[in-house]
Structure formats: C-alpha cells, structure tokens
Motif scaffolding. Structure first.
Motif, PDB file in Angstrom:
ATOM      1  N   CYS A   6       0.831  -1.203   0.000  1.00 48.48           N
ATOM      2  CA  CYS A   6       0.000   0.000   0.000  1.00 48.48           C
ATOM      3  C   CYS A   6       0.870   1.259   0.000  1.00 48.48           C
ATOM      4  O   CYS A   6       1.814   1.371   0.769  1.00 48.48           O
ATOM      5  CB  CYS A   6      -0.890  -0.024   1.247  1.00 48.48           C
ATOM      6  SG  CYS A   6      -1.909   1.451   1.407  1.00 48.48           S
ATOM      7  N   CYS A   9      -0.071   3.125   3.597  1.00 53.61           N
ATOM      8  CA  CYS A   9       0.333   2.631   4.918  1.00 53.61           C
ATOM      9  C   CYS A   9       1.398   1.546   4.862  1.00 53.61           C
ATOM     10  O   CYS A   9       1.913   1.136   5.909  1.00 53.61           O
ATOM     11  CB  CYS A   9      -0.892   2.143   5.693  1.00 53.61           C
ATOM     12  SG  CYS A   9      -1.482   0.525   5.174  1.00 53.61           S
ATOM     13  N   CYS A  28      -5.473  -2.495  -0.393  1.00 52.99           N
ATOM     14  CA  CYS A  28      -4.735  -2.654   0.864  1.00 52.99           C
ATOM     15  C   CYS A  28      -5.534  -3.513   1.842  1.00 52.99           C
ATOM     16  O   CYS A  28      -6.727  -3.305   2.047  1.00 52.99           O
ATOM     17  CB  CYS A  28      -4.446  -1.291   1.479  1.00 52.99           C
ATOM     18  SG  CYS A  28      -3.551  -1.417   3.037  1.00 52.99           S
ATOM     19  N   CYS A  31      -5.777  -0.733   5.259  1.00 53.53           N
ATOM     20  CA  CYS A  31      -6.571   0.500   5.257  1.00 53.53           C
ATOM     21  C   CYS A  31      -7.594   0.550   4.130  1.00 53.53           C
ATOM     22  O   CYS A  31      -8.397   1.479   4.063  1.00 53.53           O
ATOM     23  CB  CYS A  31      -5.654   1.732   5.204  1.00 53.53           C
ATOM     24  SG  CYS A  31      -4.916   2.044   3.598  1.00 53.53           S
ATOM     25  N   GLN A  33      -7.158   1.076   0.976  1.00 58.41           N
ATOM     26  CA  GLN A  33      -6.804   1.932  -0.170  1.00 58.41           C
ATOM     27  C   GLN A  33      -6.799   1.114  -1.458  1.00 58.41           C
ATOM     28  O   GLN A  33      -6.241   0.011  -1.508  1.00 58.41           O
ATOM     29  CB  GLN A  33      -5.414   2.542   0.072  1.00 58.41           C
ATOM     30  CG  GLN A  33      -4.862   3.306  -1.097  1.00 58.41           C
ATOM     31  CD  GLN A  33      -4.880   4.818  -0.876  1.00 58.41           C
ATOM     32  OE1 GLN A  33      -5.407   5.325   0.105  1.00 58.41           O
ATOM     33  NE2 GLN A  33      -4.302   5.540  -1.798  1.00 58.41           N
TER      34      GLN A  33
END
Ligand code: ZN
Length: 177
Positions: A6, A9, A28, A31, A33
C-alpha cells in the motif's frame, strides 16, 4: 501491473475487484486503499530540418545502440507537447517547435500509448547526450531501417515518408499488436 504494498500505509495489498468496479485492483489489506494502475503515455516527435529528420542512437537499454526518434514518458503536470519538446532536448540537445499531432499508437499489450508529433528544429544545434551516443540528421534514403529501435518508431517513420510524397500529414490512430 500489481502494486504489492500500500502506498498509504505500507501494508500488503491483495488482488480483488472492489465493489462497483469491474477490474481487479491492488487493495490494501489494512486500510482499504485502492491502487489504480493505468497506461503510460510516451510522447515524442519527428524533428524535421528541410528534407531531413533527426534520429538518435540509444545509449541506454532497452535497444541500446539502435536508432530512434526522440520520445519518452510524459511526466505528471506536463502537457503532451511540452513532454515531446523536453524529451527531444534530453535525447538530442535540439530545440524544436511542435507543428502538429501526427500519430497515436495504442499498444495495449504493454499498457502504453505513443503520441508522436511532427516538429521543426529551431536550429541545427544538436548532439549526443546521456541517453544518446549519436544524434544525426538523415535523408530518407539513409534511414537505417534495419537498426530502428522499436516497431512503433519504425511505423511512424514509414508513415511519415509515405505521407511526405503527398505533403499531407493527417492525424491517425493505430493499434499495435
Ligand atoms: Zn493501506
């Protein structure tokens, strides 16, 4: 192309189709994403001076030692015209004026788009650079057809010299397979 980690993060991603989407994305696992991977655009030109065109001999891989037209990846926040002018300077030290768009090649199997302009050299100043071991003006009869770096560049040059017979250079789109 998969994005393994990611960009927000640093956690590992997994390949899946997000809801309301129809493509597999790198998502991700931490998170959530979603990372989108889109085609890259290569911009370049055919620099003309009188009846001659400027070619550069690549000093970098891939196709090191082969001849090509100046072209390279468009940068963020850059127009396609400015990208073509910049790449031409980086590869040939030549300053050019963009005349008009000439060819667009969809090369979907490598997720690339080539956008080639016709351009005129603003002077006869040019020379080798970090990326080009040699830079030269060529008459049509002297084009090193067997030593052109990429199929897309060879096609651009073939189309150009074909069109030059009629002095008409319509913009066209082709798919390269
Ligand atoms: Zn994340």
């Amino acid at each position: 192309m998969d994005i393994k980690f990611c960009t927000a993060c640093g956690s590992p991603t997994q390949q899946k189709i997000p809801c309301d989407d129809d493509h597999v994305r790198s998502v991700c696992t931490n998170c959530g994403q979603i990372h989108y991977s889109n085609p890259k655009m290569v911009v370049g030109c055919i620099p003309e001076l009188g009846d001659q065109v400027l070619l550069c001999k690549r000093d970098i891989e891939p196709q090191k030692g082969k001849w090509t037209l100046p072209a390279g990846y468009l940068e963020n926040r850059e127009s396609v015209q400015d990208g073509a002018i910049r790449e031409t300077f980086e590869e040939t030290m030549a300053k050019v004026h963009i005349i008009e768009p000439y060819r667009l090649f969809n090369i979907v199997f490598v997720d690339q788009i080539y956008f080639m302009f016709r351009a005129s050299l603003l002077s006869d100043k040019f020379g080798p650079t970090n990326e080009s071991i040699d830079v030269r003006l060529f008459d049509e009869k002297d084009i090193p057809w067997d030593d052109i770096a990429f199929k897309v560049i060879k096609q651009t040059l073939e189309h150009y010299f074909h069109d030059r017979k009629t002095k008409m250079f319509p913009f066209k789109i082709f798919d390269l397979h």
